[in-house]
Design a protein around this motif. Sequence first.
Motif, PDB file in Angstrom:
ATOM      1  N   GLN A   4       3.712   0.455   5.342  1.00 40.84           N
ATOM      2  CA  GLN A   4       3.506   0.184   6.761  1.00 40.84           C
ATOM      3  C   GLN A   4       4.702   0.646   7.595  1.00 40.84           C
ATOM      4  N   LEU A   5       5.902   0.430   7.069  1.00 44.70           N
ATOM      5  CA  LEU A   5       7.086   0.894   7.787  1.00 44.70           C
ATOM      6  C   LEU A   5       7.077   2.414   7.907  1.00 44.70           C
ATOM      7  N   ALA A   6       6.714   3.097   6.807  1.00 47.84           N
ATOM      8  CA  ALA A   6       6.696   4.559   6.815  1.00 47.84           C
ATOM      9  C   ALA A   6       5.687   5.097   7.823  1.00 47.84           C
ATOM     10  N   SER A  19       6.618   6.517  -3.801  1.00 43.83           N
ATOM     11  CA  SER A  19       5.168   6.346  -3.802  1.00 43.83           C
ATOM     12  C   SER A  19       4.644   5.906  -2.440  1.00 43.83           C
ATOM     13  N   CYS A  20       5.528   5.445  -1.575  1.00 41.31           N
ATOM     14  CA  CYS A  20       5.153   5.032  -0.222  1.00 41.31           C
ATOM     15  C   CYS A  20       5.371   6.146   0.796  1.00 41.31           C
ATOM     16  N   GLY A  21       5.787   7.313   0.335  1.00 41.72           N
ATOM     17  CA  GLY A  21       6.052   8.424   1.235  1.00 41.72           C
ATOM     18  C   GLY A  21       7.469   8.478   1.750  1.00 41.72           C
ATOM     19  N   LEU A  78       5.911  -5.269  -1.915  1.00 38.11           N
ATOM     20  CA  LEU A  78       6.973  -4.377  -1.451  1.00 38.11           C
ATOM     21  C   LEU A  78       6.405  -3.004  -1.116  1.00 38.11           C
ATOM     22  N   HIS A  79       5.471  -2.529  -1.927  1.00 38.51           N
ATOM     23  CA  HIS A  79       4.827  -1.239  -1.656  1.00 38.51           C
ATOM     24  C   HIS A  79       4.076  -1.286  -0.327  1.00 38.51           C
TER      25      HIS A  79
END
Length: 287
Positions: free
Chosen positions: A197-199, A249-251, A191-192
């Motif tokens: 990648q989406l971000a 944590s993913c931005g 999920l992270h």
Amino acid sequence: MTTGIHPARPPAAPADTVPAGLLRRPASAGLDTGRPALARLVNYWAGGKDHFAVDRTLADQTTRIHPGMPHSCRAARQAAGRAVARLTANGIRQFVDLNPGLPAPDHTDTHLIAQHIAPTSHIVYTDTDPLALAHCRALHTSDPAGTVTVIAADPTQPAHLVAAVTDHFDRTTPVAVLATNLAHHLDDHHLHNLATQLARHLPTGSLLIVTTHTTPADDRLHAAQQHLTQAGIRYYHRNPDRTASLLRSCGLTASTGSPTTASTRPTIDDSRRVPIGVQIAQIGILP
């Protein structure tokens, strides 16, 4: 009008990188009716007709362990539908629905909601289940003013998935990505990676929508998780705080609630008297 399957062809992933049950077989493989599949299991719980005896057996066994599981699945679908309606009303015209599974028997599929409000909406569905892909191709028909595209893509290979998805969108306007049917079946690592990648690649102002449980996991849920895992279908319980922390944590900027910050509470059948975790939409705002 755009409808069809556009297969993304990532390199084969090592077996231990793919959550069991999410990708039992490649999307191009034939239909396997001898083992339960997540899309068919959820369809059975949702009151659909696209399932086999092996799916019904596992669903009924899991429901006996935790009677709230079917309600939880339906609640997640309801929460996703409300999020799509509100986002469309607020001007979003591009949607990605990750692993939506089989068409909803209650006609709450993303393109039906979005294009009812804004016919020019563009929707991309991605999945790996052969039956889900075939049904989406046959039944998900776009309004002539918009588009519906169906892509065979693996969420555990997010770089390839995002590249395939962005080919079908205007990269200058926001995209709403629904992981409401997917997030519970990805571990934190996958999920992270997907959210990161989406971000990195979606336009400014894009959104990621997931669902979480607001009630703690209890012994029944742990037993249901174990039973599903033994059958090859992973299920991960995350509360809103844990989900928000992972998204940050993913931005992403994570907020709890629907796009208007209101909790999305499904109707619960009180006659069952089963305590059910309330689903809420968790929105990650991409910078």
